[in-house]
Write an enzyme that holds these catalytic residues in place. Sequence first.
Site, PDB file in Angstrom:
ATOM      1  N   HIS A 132       0.868  -1.175   0.000  1.00 37.44           N
ATOM      2  CA  HIS A 132       0.000   0.000   0.000  1.00 37.44           C
ATOM      3  C   HIS A 132       0.908   1.228   0.000  1.00 37.44           C
ATOM      4  O   HIS A 132       2.025   1.180   0.517  1.00 37.44           O
ATOM      5  CB  HIS A 132      -0.831  -0.047   1.288  1.00 37.44           C
ATOM      6  CG  HIS A 132      -1.913   0.973   1.402  1.00 37.44           C
ATOM      7  ND1 HIS A 132      -1.653   2.278   1.752  1.00 37.44           N
ATOM      8  CD2 HIS A 132      -3.259   0.871   1.231  1.00 37.44           C
ATOM      9  CE1 HIS A 132      -2.811   2.937   1.793  1.00 37.44           C
ATOM     10  NE2 HIS A 132      -3.793   2.117   1.482  1.00 37.44           N
ATOM     11  N   ASP A 209       3.271  -4.530   8.104  1.00 37.38           N
ATOM     12  CA  ASP A 209       2.082  -3.692   7.990  1.00 37.38           C
ATOM     13  C   ASP A 209       0.876  -4.595   8.208  1.00 37.38           C
ATOM     14  O   ASP A 209       0.528  -5.392   7.347  1.00 37.38           O
ATOM     15  CB  ASP A 209       2.066  -3.042   6.596  1.00 37.38           C
ATOM     16  CG  ASP A 209       0.764  -2.320   6.285  1.00 37.38           C
ATOM     17  OD1 ASP A 209      -0.182  -2.400   7.099  1.00 37.38           O
ATOM     18  OD2 ASP A 209       0.689  -1.677   5.229  1.00 37.38           O
ATOM     19  N   GLN A 212      -4.461  -4.955   7.307  1.00 33.07           N
ATOM     20  CA  GLN A 212      -5.524  -5.827   6.816  1.00 33.07           C
ATOM     21  C   GLN A 212      -5.655  -7.113   7.636  1.00 33.07           C
ATOM     22  O   GLN A 212      -6.598  -7.875   7.422  1.00 33.07           O
ATOM     23  CB  GLN A 212      -5.256  -6.198   5.346  1.00 33.07           C
ATOM     24  CG  GLN A 212      -5.334  -5.042   4.389  1.00 33.07           C
ATOM     25  CD  GLN A 212      -6.743  -4.453   4.296  1.00 33.07           C
ATOM     26  OE1 GLN A 212      -7.737  -5.141   4.502  1.00 33.07           O
ATOM     27  NE2 GLN A 212      -6.819  -3.162   4.001  1.00 33.07           N
ATOM     28  N   LYS A 235     -10.101  -0.634  10.936  1.00 31.18           N
ATOM     29  CA  LYS A 235     -10.243  -1.832  10.106  1.00 31.18           C
ATOM     30  C   LYS A 235     -10.545  -3.062  10.964  1.00 31.18           C
ATOM     31  O   LYS A 235     -10.616  -4.176  10.459  1.00 31.18           O
ATOM     32  CB  LYS A 235      -8.977  -2.060   9.274  1.00 31.18           C
ATOM     33  CG  LYS A 235      -8.758  -0.971   8.200  1.00 31.18           C
ATOM     34  CD  LYS A 235      -7.686  -1.372   7.233  1.00 31.18           C
ATOM     35  CE  LYS A 235      -7.085  -0.212   6.464  1.00 31.18           C
ATOM     36  NZ  LYS A 235      -7.927   0.288   5.375  1.00 31.18           N
ATOM     37  N   CYS A 373      -4.911   2.351  -3.665  1.00 29.65           N
ATOM     38  CA  CYS A 373      -3.668   2.897  -3.100  1.00 29.65           C
ATOM     39  C   CYS A 373      -2.489   1.959  -3.313  1.00 29.65           C
ATOM     40  O   CYS A 373      -1.572   1.894  -2.493  1.00 29.65           O
ATOM     41  CB  CYS A 373      -3.798   3.234  -1.614  1.00 29.65           C
ATOM     42  SG  CYS A 373      -4.976   4.527  -1.279  1.00 29.65           S
TER      43      CYS A 373
END
Lengths: 415, 143
Positions: A132, A209, A212, A235, A373
């Site tokens: 991303h 990261d 998600q 999220k 993105c």
Amino acid sequence: MSPELKTQITGIDPEKIRIDFPILGRKVHNKPLVYFDNAATTQKPQVVIDALVNYYTGLNSNVHRGVHYLSQQATVAFEEVRQKIQRFVNARFSHEIIYTRGCTESINLVAASWGRANIGPGDEILISGMEHHSNIVPWQMLCEEKGAALKVCPLHPDGSLDMQAYADMLGEKTRMVAITHISNTLGTVNPVKEITRMAHEKGITVLIDGAQALSHMKVDVQDIGCDFYAFSAHKVYGPMGIGGLYGREEVLNAMPPYQGGGEMIKNVTFEKTLYNELPFKFEAGTPNVGDVIGFGAAIDYISGIGLDQIGAWEHELLAYATEKLSADPLVRIIGTAPGKASLISFLINGIHPYDAGTIIDHMGIAVRTGTHCTQPLMDSLGISGTIRASFAFYNTKQEIDRLMEAIDKVKEFFL
Amino acid sequence: MKIEETTSAIVSEFENFDDWMDKYNYLIELGKSLPLIDEKYKVEANLIQGCQSRVWLHAEFDGNLIYFTADSDAVITKGIANLLIRSFSGQTPQDILDSSTDFLNDIGLTEHLSPTRSNGMLSMIKQIKMYALAFKTKAAMGN
């Protein structure tokens, strides 16, 4: 229904779950909302909304400062959530959890603070081709400032990481590996434990990261072994504007502060400031207390349902959607790595994703269209964007059927 | 025809549609019938970069009037480009600068006006006005 009661339910009953999410009852374009944009942000259960209202109704005050009753109560609640997050991601200590505005700020914090102290001319930062923009641009900025180089590990055609290339790219000059746990565009779940082990063998620091991942699977930062793990609350069914950074104590202690201000100091004179200890060293200014408490409520809520149950139902939804979409000869699925998370990117032959998305929206279905993105990933795939449906545990197979009807409608319009 | 006459004609056309499907069918039709831009103008310099669809806009000035041609990789965006070209192409720089784009609200395309949609419509309007300003300045300097 309280989270305690939910643990007695075996399997997910989305119809019961949906009652907890007031927004799912609304209509869009005069049709019942189908919300398939969960990878962008998840909806909030009533318990999270209540926690926010209750905080501002009965507890609002500044933390860590006042000796008065409200301030102490707010501080206790604020720090309890830190411990809750610590247990949720299985960190060793609660002071390894730094509150941030979200995953993006967490990565920027590491790039700015750790990067300032550890990156020099000629050094390399290794990311992957599926990142991303949030996990590209902060590193690019750091590289520009320091004269370092950004290296990009390629993907296999199915969207999985090329682990052989990854092994080859871990070089003498590599200082940082920053890779996503789950691709927001392809759904690929990366082998983060293996990625971390291989980097650590060469003494390279690792950031994952986790934007998600947290809502779909049990994340155990000690098991992964990474140095940093970044995430956002919104999220994971929590409020927007709050998130966190897990950092290993030793690594965090060796880093200079991120921003200067109140809260992050121990003692200030005009000549010299003594910085506070972890985690406060990285939390300058008045924190977002209300949203932290909302995040805590979200963690309680999904822990009550159980991430195993959530993951099982989401995989059932993904399998169902994959089967339906694969049966359509005009649909091309982008990202077919084994063991994907519950999102599916696709294209309809001959139809621009923007055109398709506009019609699907008018059918009451929220999907994401565009580059998500991840422009460099789109470029490498040779496409200008995709349509993405991303599922949460409150989604149903009937909703996927409605998406398929909408796709038929799109074809009527454009073909 | 004056810009306002064209835009009010467009508003009347869209008033005939009872539901969104008819409206979009018409937009798609307009998109498909947009006169194609000369391939030599589909270059980076004419590209209006939106998040979702790409739009090329080319302008020519004959000293009095500006002529626009456009293309997009998305059909709905092309339909919108068609409406803009019909309204603003063949007009003077001053008339373009003085004109309002409120008619796009009146025909219920507000969702495409939202900056978050980034479909290039706002950028197209901005670019059309920029061309008008540039050509107006050029003409003034020429005099």
